[in-house]
Design a protein around this motif. Structure first.
Motif, PDB file in Angstrom:
ATOM      1  N   LYS A   1       2.504  50.815  15.862  1.00 39.57           N
ATOM      2  CA  LYS A   1       1.936  50.476  14.549  1.00 39.57           C
ATOM      3  C   LYS A   1       1.851  51.705  13.658  1.00 39.57           C
ATOM      4  CE  LYS A   1      -0.716  46.474  16.060  1.00 39.57           C
ATOM      5  NZ  LYS A   1      -2.052  45.923  16.286  1.00 39.57           N
ATOM      6  N   GLU A   2       1.447  52.833  14.223  1.00 42.91           N
ATOM      7  CA  GLU A   2       1.378  54.069  13.434  1.00 42.91           C
ATOM      8  C   GLU A   2       2.771  54.443  12.931  1.00 42.91           C
ATOM      9  OE1 GLU A   2      -0.799  57.467  14.953  1.00 42.91           O
ATOM     10  OE2 GLU A   2      -2.199  56.125  15.991  1.00 42.91           O
ATOM     11  N   THR A   3       3.759  54.384  13.816  1.00 42.86           N
ATOM     12  CA  THR A   3       5.129  54.738  13.441  1.00 42.86           C
ATOM     13  C   THR A   3       5.623  53.836  12.308  1.00 42.86           C
ATOM     14  OG1 THR A   3       5.597  55.491  15.688  1.00 42.86           O
ATOM     15  CG2 THR A   3       7.498  55.000  14.275  1.00 42.86           C
ATOM     16  N   HIS A   4       5.399  52.553  12.431  1.00 38.61           N
ATOM     17  CA  HIS A   4       5.848  51.614  11.402  1.00 38.61           C
ATOM     18  C   HIS A   4       5.212  51.931  10.053  1.00 38.61           C
ATOM     19  CE1 HIS A   4       6.271  47.790   9.218  1.00 38.61           C
ATOM     20  NE2 HIS A   4       7.446  47.790   9.812  1.00 38.61           N
TER      21      HIS A   4
ATOM     22  N   VAL B   1       1.036  60.125  15.960  1.00 41.07           N
ATOM     23  CA  VAL B   1       2.404  60.358  15.501  1.00 41.07           C
ATOM     24  C   VAL B   1       2.361  61.129  14.184  1.00 41.07           C
ATOM     25  CG1 VAL B   1       4.563  59.252  14.773  1.00 41.07           C
ATOM     26  CG2 VAL B   1       3.122  58.131  16.488  1.00 41.07           C
ATOM     27  N   GLU B   2       3.241  62.120  14.059  1.00 39.81           N
ATOM     28  CA  GLU B   2       3.453  62.809  12.788  1.00 39.81           C
ATOM     29  C   GLU B   2       4.952  62.898  12.569  1.00 39.81           C
ATOM     30  OE1 GLU B   2       2.224  66.811  10.306  1.00 39.81           O
ATOM     31  OE2 GLU B   2       1.841  66.755  12.454  1.00 39.81           O
TER      32      GLU B   2
ATOM     33  N   VAL C   1      18.756  60.426   4.748  1.00 43.04           N
ATOM     34  CA  VAL C   1      17.962  61.301   5.618  1.00 43.04           C
ATOM     35  C   VAL C   1      18.892  62.002   6.598  1.00 43.04           C
ATOM     36  CG1 VAL C   1      16.114  61.385   7.343  1.00 43.04           C
ATOM     37  CG2 VAL C   1      15.902  59.879   5.356  1.00 43.04           C
ATOM     38  N   VAL C   2      18.795  63.335   6.660  1.00 43.52           N
ATOM     39  CA  VAL C   2      19.674  64.111   7.526  1.00 43.52           C
ATOM     40  C   VAL C   2      18.935  64.754   8.704  1.00 43.52           C
ATOM     41  CG1 VAL C   2      21.407  64.525   5.747  1.00 43.52           C
ATOM     42  CG2 VAL C   2      19.520  66.152   6.027  1.00 43.52           C
ATOM     43  N   ARG C   3      17.622  64.855   8.623  1.00 45.12           N
ATOM     44  CA  ARG C   3      16.851  65.478   9.700  1.00 45.12           C
ATOM     45  C   ARG C   3      15.448  64.888   9.742  1.00 45.12           C
ATOM     46  NH1 ARG C   3      16.599  69.215  13.420  1.00 45.12           N
ATOM     47  NH2 ARG C   3      14.659  70.314  13.774  1.00 45.12           N
ATOM     48  N   VAL C   4      14.965  64.667  10.967  1.00 41.96           N
ATOM     49  CA  VAL C   4      13.613  64.159  11.184  1.00 41.96           C
ATOM     50  C   VAL C   4      12.981  64.975  12.301  1.00 41.96           C
ATOM     51  CG1 VAL C   4      12.232  62.167  11.889  1.00 41.96           C
ATOM     52  CG2 VAL C   4      14.266  61.820  10.481  1.00 41.96           C
ATOM     53  N   ASP C   5      11.737  65.375  12.098  1.00 41.78           N
ATOM     54  CA  ASP C   5      10.948  66.035  13.144  1.00 41.78           C
ATOM     55  C   ASP C   5       9.753  65.148  13.433  1.00 41.78           C
ATOM     56  OD1 ASP C   5      12.447  68.483  13.479  1.00 41.78           O
ATOM     57  OD2 ASP C   5      11.725  69.038  11.489  1.00 41.78           O
ATOM     58  N   ILE C   6       9.541  64.890  14.712  1.00 40.73           N
ATOM     59  CA  ILE C   6       8.446  64.016  15.127  1.00 40.73           C
ATOM     60  C   ILE C   6       7.571  64.742  16.133  1.00 40.73           C
ATOM     61  CG2 ILE C   6       7.842  61.844  16.274  1.00 40.73           C
ATOM     62  CD1 ILE C   6      10.612  60.785  15.350  1.00 40.73           C
TER      63      ILE C   6
ATOM     64  N   SER D   1       6.702  66.573   3.805  1.00 41.84           N
ATOM     65  CA  SER D   1       5.820  67.140   4.825  1.00 41.84           C
ATOM     66  C   SER D   1       5.434  66.089   5.852  1.00 41.84           C
ATOM     67  CB  SER D   1       4.539  67.683   4.189  1.00 41.84           C
ATOM     68  OG  SER D   1       4.813  68.829   3.426  1.00 41.84           O
ATOM     69  N   GLY D   2       5.029  66.572   7.010  1.00 41.27           N
ATOM     70  CA  GLY D   2       4.611  65.677   8.074  1.00 41.27           C
ATOM     71  C   GLY D   2       3.527  64.719   7.622  1.00 41.27           C
ATOM     72  N   LEU D   3       3.746  63.441   7.902  1.00 40.93           N
ATOM     73  CA  LEU D   3       2.755  62.410   7.589  1.00 40.93           C
ATOM     74  C   LEU D   3       2.213  61.829   8.883  1.00 40.93           C
ATOM     75  CD1 LEU D   3       4.180  60.185   4.695  1.00 40.93           C
ATOM     76  CD2 LEU D   3       2.312  61.813   4.597  1.00 40.93           C
ATOM     77  N   THR D   4       0.924  61.595   8.892  1.00 42.71           N
ATOM     78  CA  THR D   4       0.272  60.888   9.989  1.00 42.71           C
ATOM     79  C   THR D   4      -0.406  59.656   9.415  1.00 42.71           C
ATOM     80  OG1 THR D   4      -1.870  61.980   9.757  1.00 42.71           O
ATOM     81  CG2 THR D   4      -0.233  63.099  11.141  1.00 42.71           C
ATOM     82  N   ILE D   5      -0.835  58.787  10.280  1.00 44.54           N
ATOM     83  CA  ILE D   5      -1.542  57.593   9.828  1.00 44.54           C
ATOM     84  C   ILE D   5      -2.828  57.984   9.096  1.00 44.54           C
ATOM     85  CG2 ILE D   5      -2.842  57.153  11.949  1.00 44.54           C
ATOM     86  CD1 ILE D   5      -0.994  54.485   9.909  1.00 44.54           C
ATOM     87  N   ALA D   6      -3.439  59.079   9.506  1.00 45.97           N
ATOM     88  CA  ALA D   6      -4.672  59.539   8.857  1.00 45.97           C
ATOM     89  C   ALA D   6      -4.428  59.978   7.415  1.00 45.97           C
ATOM     90  CB  ALA D   6      -5.301  60.680   9.663  1.00 45.97           C
ATOM     91  N   ASP D   7      -3.183  60.372   7.099  1.00 47.94           N
ATOM     92  CA  ASP D   7      -2.859  60.748   5.717  1.00 47.94           C
ATOM     93  C   ASP D   7      -2.726  59.529   4.818  1.00 47.94           C
ATOM     94  OD1 ASP D   7      -2.585  63.535   6.279  1.00 47.94           O
ATOM     95  OD2 ASP D   7      -0.592  63.145   7.102  1.00 47.94           O
TER      96      ASP D   7
END
Length: 145
Positions: A49-52, A118-119, A72-77, A30-36
């Motif tokens: 920094k968030e992306t890293h 970023v998510e 990894v075959v697919r990424v959604d940003i 599932s989508g991850l954000t820095i807040a997670d």
């Protein structure tokens, strides 16, 4: 039969969903954000920094399932400002072998959870792992004795 997994190192989702869904063929994260990942009051306000940090967390989750970035075959940003995509891309590209990038979608979202910028969501294939496990191992016999 799919397994629905909540990672014990992450806060339990506050929505009806799971951190990961795993079956014999794929791993969906599932989508991850820095807040997670970090405490709410520690949200970083820097796309690179968030992306890293998010990519490192996704990497850890992939390893739990014995997978790597090459699986990894697919990424959604989702990005709150597409004007910052070059910052995201410079970090994102470091995690993949050049020319071996998964299919990807990147959209601008006016707002992400808890002020994140970023998510990232991903899907990885288990097929490479299962193929290597099912291949016959080379015979160590070197010939007649």
């Amino acid at each position: 039969m799919p397994q629905f997994i909540n990672d014990p190192t992450l806060p339990k989702p506050d929505f009806p969903g799971s951190h990961m869904v795993v079956d014999d063929h794929y791993v969906f994260i599932s989508g991850l954000t820095i807040a997670d990942i970090v405490e709410e009051d520690q949200v970083v306000d820097d796309v690179a920094k968030e992306t890293h940090r998010i990519m490192r967390e996704l990497e850890r989750m992939l390893r739990q399932e014995e997978l790597e970035w090459r699986d990894v075959v697919r990424v959604d940003i989702h990005l709150t400002d597409l004007g910052e995509i070059s910052k995201l891309d410079s970090v994102y590209a470091e995690f993949f072998e050049a020319g071996q990038y998964p299919a990807r979608t990147c959209t601008e979202a006016s707002r992400l959870c808890k002020g994140s910028n970023v998510e990232i969501t991903l899907m990885a294939s288990r097929s490479r792992r299962s193929q290597s496990e099912s291949k016959p191992q080379p015979d160590s016999d070197t010939g007649p004795e």
